[in-house]
Design a protein around this motif. Structure first.
Motif, PDB file in Angstrom:
ATOM      1  N   GLN A 107       0.826  -1.199   0.000  1.00 19.17           N
ATOM      2  CA  GLN A 107       0.000   0.000   0.000  1.00 19.17           C
ATOM      3  C   GLN A 107       0.866   1.257   0.000  1.00 19.17           C
ATOM      4  O   GLN A 107       0.569   2.236  -0.688  1.00 19.17           O
ATOM      5  CB  GLN A 107      -0.938   0.015   1.200  1.00 19.17           C
ATOM      6  N   GLY A 110      -2.682   9.726   2.896  1.00 14.86           N
ATOM      7  CA  GLY A 110      -4.103   9.729   3.217  1.00 14.86           C
ATOM      8  C   GLY A 110      -4.575  11.104   3.602  1.00 14.86           C
ATOM      9  O   GLY A 110      -5.682  11.527   3.223  1.00 14.86           O
ATOM     10  N   GLU A 132     -13.127   0.903   5.765  1.00 19.00           N
ATOM     11  CA  GLU A 132     -14.212   1.864   5.575  1.00 19.00           C
ATOM     12  C   GLU A 132     -15.002   2.116   6.854  1.00 19.00           C
ATOM     13  O   GLU A 132     -15.412   3.249   7.125  1.00 19.00           O
ATOM     14  CB  GLU A 132     -15.144   1.394   4.458  1.00 19.00           C
ATOM     15  N   HIS A 189      -9.183   4.731   7.997  1.00 17.35           N
ATOM     16  CA  HIS A 189      -9.728   5.116   6.691  1.00 17.35           C
ATOM     17  C   HIS A 189      -8.608   5.208   5.650  1.00 17.35           C
ATOM     18  O   HIS A 189      -8.782   4.791   4.506  1.00 17.35           O
ATOM     19  CB  HIS A 189     -10.472   6.435   6.803  1.00 17.35           C
ATOM     20  N   SER A 190      -7.448   5.758   6.052  1.00 17.46           N
ATOM     21  CA  SER A 190      -6.313   5.822   5.131  1.00 17.46           C
ATOM     22  C   SER A 190      -5.838   4.423   4.741  1.00 17.46           C
ATOM     23  O   SER A 190      -5.363   4.199   3.627  1.00 17.46           O
ATOM     24  CB  SER A 190      -5.154   6.595   5.765  1.00 17.46           C
ATOM     25  N   GLY A 209      -7.736   1.946   4.335  1.00 19.97           N
ATOM     26  CA  GLY A 209      -8.761   1.288   3.532  1.00 19.97           C
ATOM     27  C   GLY A 209      -9.844   0.600   4.335  1.00 19.97           C
ATOM     28  O   GLY A 209     -10.682  -0.105   3.759  1.00 19.97           O
TER      29      GLY A 209
END
Length: 312
Positions: free
Chosen positions: A17, A304, A175, A170-171, A173
């Motif tokens: 990532q 992010g 949700e 959230h950064s 992934g």
């Protein structure tokens, strides 16, 4: 010895990532030590960090030669001592010349004092530390916060701790991250302040933290075991499936993450969030995989934030 230190492995998913975005120019404060240079080199060779080495130029080049790393093409910023190095790194961040900070051979309080001293690096939210832990043969992380920065956080500080962790999720992934607010019991009791705070934080999160669900107070067995939770009559999406554990104090968090490292071989990547840029508080005892993981986590948090999350 009651445990055997296992091989620590940086999770592939975290590195992958971090590699999807541009490398982050990173100030390595107190870079005139072998450990700091090894950390910077690992992150540079992984393609996730562009280091800026801050410290004694002669010391940096000497230590780099000892580990076989040519720093001829790496930016070096001179500093006479750790206080000057911390101030220079914080100033580079304030000027937008670096997007992350890595702790090298410098005391944490000296580093954080320099960062706090740059008003432009503040966001109005309390800074906090998050550990991203993964155990061997599992890519699913467990985030623990705060186990390194806030010693005895009050209710308002814990709100910031939760908000920072959710932004990082959230950064990463996630949700709708699941937040467990830890105590020693599932029943709030006035004689157990952490349980009362956990209840208040859960109620606050339900109203004020979109994109997450929270459960507290909750004991650790019910954080990680759905079966244990059901036996106790706890039927909640967070029970046995938490992404984040909010600990009541630094002692609890410190013990928990170190037990995961030493008994389970967890890779503990850590980062300070809540300011304008992420800060890696690497330790002399950190395994190279953990230092690399911390760099990857910081890159993800930094990028992010640029894309709209306030994860750093």
């Amino acid at each position: 010895m009651i445990c055997r230190k296992q091989e620590i492995i940086c999770p592939d998913r975290l590195l992958e990532q971090a590699r999807r975005v541009e490398p982050v120019r990173t100030a390595v404060i107190g870079a005139d030590s072998s450990l700091a240079l090894q950390s910077a080199r690992l992150a540079q060779e992984a393609g996730i960090v562009e280091p800026v080495l801050i410290g004694s130029p002669g010391g940096i080049r000497e230590k780099a030669a000892e580990i076989g790393w040519s720093v001829d093409t790496v930016a070096i910023e001179p500093a006479a001592d750790e206080r000057e190095a911390a101030a220079r790194g914080a100033r580079l961040a304030a000027e937008g010349r670096v997007g992350a900070i890595m702790k090298g051979h410098v005391h944490t309080d000296t580093l954080m004092a320099a960062i706090f001293g740059e008003k432009s690096l503040r966001t109005g939210r309390r800074m906090s530390h998050v550990f991203h832990l993964t155990v061997p043969h599992s890519e699913r992380p467990l985030l623990i916060t705060d186990a390194a920065l806030n010693i005895a956080p009050d209710l308002e500080t814990k709100k910031a701790i939760i908000a920072n962790a959710v932004d990082l999720c959230h950064s990463l992934g996630m949700e709708e991250p699941k937040i467990a607010v830890l105590s020693a019991s599932e029943t709030p009791h006035p004689r157990m302040p952490s349980s009362m705070e956990a209840k208040a934080l859960t109620e606050w999160a339900a109203e004020s933290v979109p994109g997450a669900s929270a459960l507290g107070p909750v004991a650790f067995d019910n954080v990680v075991s759905r079966e244990a939770a059901l036996i106790k009559g706890i039927d909640h999406p967070v029970a046995g499936d938490a992404d984040v554990v909010v600990v009541p104090s630094i002692e609890c968090g410190n013990a928990l993450f170190k037990m995961m490292v030493y008994f389970m071989g967890a890779c503990a990547a850590g980062v300070v969030l809540g300011g304008r840029i992420p800060v890696m508080l690497t330790s002399r005892a950190d395994d190279p995989a953990a230092r690399l993981g911390s760099a990857a986590l910081a890159v993800i948090a930094a990028r992010g934030a640029e894309s709209g999350h306030a994860g750093c």
